[in-house]
Scaffold this motif. Sequence first.
Motif, mmCIF file in Angstrom:
data_model
loop_
_atom_site.group_PDB
_atom_site.id
_atom_site.type_symbol
_atom_site.label_atom_id
_atom_site.label_comp_id
_atom_site.label_asym_id
_atom_site.label_seq_id
_atom_site.Cartn_x
_atom_site.Cartn_y
_atom_site.Cartn_z
ATOM 1 N N GLU A 1 -2.141 10.928 -15.197
ATOM 2 C CA GLU A 1 -1.632 10.479 -16.479
ATOM 3 C C GLU A 1 -0.476 11.382 -16.888
ATOM 4 O OE1 GLU A 1 -3.059 9.878 -21.062
ATOM 5 O OE2 GLU A 1 -4.521 9.641 -19.454
ATOM 6 N N ILE A 2 0.576 10.782 -17.376
ATOM 7 C CA ILE A 2 1.757 11.539 -17.798
ATOM 8 C C ILE A 2 1.743 11.638 -19.313
ATOM 9 C CG2 ILE A 2 4.273 11.571 -17.890
ATOM 10 C CD1 ILE A 2 4.244 9.906 -15.297
ATOM 11 N N GLY A 3 1.722 12.860 -19.801
ATOM 12 C CA GLY A 3 1.854 13.074 -21.233
ATOM 13 C C GLY A 3 3.316 13.217 -21.594
ATOM 14 N N LEU A 4 3.706 12.588 -22.684
ATOM 15 C CA LEU A 4 5.089 12.687 -23.144
ATOM 16 C C LEU A 4 5.184 13.698 -24.259
ATOM 17 C CD1 LEU A 4 6.416 9.010 -23.304
ATOM 18 C CD2 LEU A 4 6.952 10.773 -21.647
ATOM 19 N N ILE A 5 6.167 14.574 -24.166
ATOM 20 C CA ILE A 5 6.492 15.518 -25.222
ATOM 21 C C ILE A 5 7.890 15.155 -25.695
ATOM 22 C CG2 ILE A 5 6.926 17.922 -25.821
ATOM 23 C CD1 ILE A 5 5.003 18.670 -23.518
ATOM 24 N N THR A 6 7.989 14.706 -26.932
ATOM 25 C CA THR A 6 9.266 14.278 -27.476
ATOM 26 C C THR A 6 9.946 15.440 -28.183
ATOM 27 O OG1 THR A 6 8.345 12.067 -27.784
ATOM 28 C CG2 THR A 6 10.400 12.559 -28.922
ATOM 29 N N VAL A 7 11.200 15.689 -27.833
ATOM 30 C CA VAL A 7 11.976 16.755 -28.476
ATOM 31 C C VAL A 7 13.179 16.160 -29.190
ATOM 32 C CG1 VAL A 7 11.257 18.587 -26.920
ATOM 33 C CG2 VAL A 7 13.263 17.229 -26.356
ATOM 34 N N GLY B 1 20.754 26.822 -24.867
ATOM 35 C CA GLY B 1 20.102 27.908 -25.587
ATOM 36 C C GLY B 1 19.234 27.487 -26.755
ATOM 37 N N ASP B 2 18.800 26.234 -26.796
ATOM 38 C CA ASP B 2 17.932 25.762 -27.874
ATOM 39 C C ASP B 2 16.653 26.605 -27.921
ATOM 40 O OD1 ASP B 2 17.230 23.299 -29.741
ATOM 41 O OD2 ASP B 2 15.461 23.705 -28.494
ATOM 42 N N THR B 3 16.380 27.228 -29.053
ATOM 43 C CA THR B 3 15.236 28.147 -29.144
ATOM 44 C C THR B 3 13.902 27.427 -28.987
ATOM 45 O OG1 THR B 3 15.298 28.010 -31.568
ATOM 46 C CG2 THR B 3 16.447 29.863 -30.529
ATOM 47 N N GLY B 4 13.808 26.212 -29.501
ATOM 48 C CA GLY B 4 12.568 25.452 -29.351
ATOM 49 C C GLY B 4 12.278 25.113 -27.893
ATOM 50 N N ARG C 1 13.487 26.733 -25.262
ATOM 51 C CA ARG C 1 13.191 27.994 -24.569
ATOM 52 C C ARG C 1 11.729 28.388 -24.781
ATOM 53 N NH1 ARG C 1 18.216 32.130 -25.561
ATOM 54 N NH2 ARG C 1 19.250 31.620 -23.612
ATOM 55 N N ALA C 2 11.254 28.265 -26.014
ATOM 56 C CA ALA C 2 9.869 28.627 -26.324
ATOM 57 C C ALA C 2 8.890 27.721 -25.587
ATOM 58 C CB ALA C 2 9.634 28.549 -27.831
ATOM 59 N N ARG C 3 9.199 26.435 -25.516
ATOM 60 C CA ARG C 3 8.322 25.481 -24.820
ATOM 61 C C ARG C 3 8.217 25.834 -23.333
ATOM 62 N NH1 ARG C 3 6.593 20.978 -26.744
ATOM 63 N NH2 ARG C 3 8.203 20.815 -28.313
ATOM 64 N N ILE C 4 9.348 26.165 -22.717
ATOM 65 C CA ILE C 4 9.353 26.506 -21.296
ATOM 66 C C ILE C 4 8.640 27.833 -21.062
ATOM 67 C CG2 ILE C 4 10.861 27.167 -19.369
ATOM 68 C CD1 ILE C 4 12.716 24.881 -20.310
ATOM 69 N N LYS C 5 8.883 28.803 -21.916
ATOM 70 C CA LYS C 5 8.205 30.094 -21.775
ATOM 71 C C LYS C 5 6.696 29.926 -21.903
ATOM 72 C CE LYS C 5 8.111 34.820 -23.439
ATOM 73 N NZ LYS C 5 8.725 35.807 -24.328
ATOM 74 N N ALA D 1 16.976 14.983 -18.567
ATOM 75 C CA ALA D 1 18.333 15.519 -18.738
ATOM 76 C C ALA D 1 18.536 16.152 -20.107
ATOM 77 C CB ALA D 1 19.363 14.411 -18.511
ATOM 78 N N ARG D 2 18.050 15.517 -21.151
ATOM 79 C CA ARG D 2 18.278 16.068 -22.498
ATOM 80 C C ARG D 2 17.531 17.382 -22.687
ATOM 81 N NH1 ARG D 2 21.492 17.611 -25.729
ATOM 82 N NH2 ARG D 2 20.955 17.583 -27.905
ATOM 83 N N SER D 3 16.304 17.475 -22.182
ATOM 84 C CA SER D 3 15.551 18.725 -22.352
ATOM 85 C C SER D 3 16.173 19.849 -21.522
ATOM 86 C CB SER D 3 14.068 18.535 -22.033
ATOM 87 O OG SER D 3 13.873 17.988 -20.761
ATOM 88 N N LEU D 4 16.662 19.544 -20.313
ATOM 89 C CA LEU D 4 17.363 20.554 -19.523
ATOM 90 C C LEU D 4 18.656 20.966 -20.228
ATOM 91 C CD1 LEU D 4 17.702 22.299 -16.983
ATOM 92 C CD2 LEU D 4 18.784 20.309 -15.895
ATOM 93 N N SER D 5 19.355 20.001 -20.785
ATOM 94 C CA SER D 5 20.589 20.286 -21.501
ATOM 95 C C SER D 5 20.326 21.218 -22.682
ATOM 96 C CB SER D 5 21.211 18.975 -21.991
ATOM 97 O OG SER D 5 22.419 19.216 -22.655
#
Length: 149
Positions: A143-149, A29-32, A34-38, A20-24
Amino acid sequence: MVSKRLKATGKGGGTLVLDARSLSRQVDGDTGMRARIKAAELNGRRVALSALTPLEVRRSEQAGRRLAFLLARFDVRPVDKAVLHTAGRLLGTTGLDGHEYLVDAVVVATTALCLPPVRLVTSDCSHIPTPTAAARELPQQPEIGLITV
């Protein structure tokens, strides 16, 4: 529903799952973010999320329209029997309370059932790591890798 572009590039590249937080952050419009998704899309990763996640992120007006646009682009995964079964196993294995950890368990279960390699983008350092570690112990789960934002 997944866009044709994501279907075409999603072959074999794995999956980036948003909580939820990363989608939010993406909606806001968080640039970081957006860049991660792109970058994920350019590397052939499918961008996915649990069907419960948009309910946590619910927006109105212009932000609501951006959310709807993103949901049309991303792979919104249903909360089906496989997800419920996996989430139940995660709660049972960890001894976590379903009332407090239900959504987190569903998000991790959704992630565990995605095309590997899988990475879960989260800012939740208190609830997500425990079910994620438990998911590694489940048979035939990536295996699930976690990416903390």
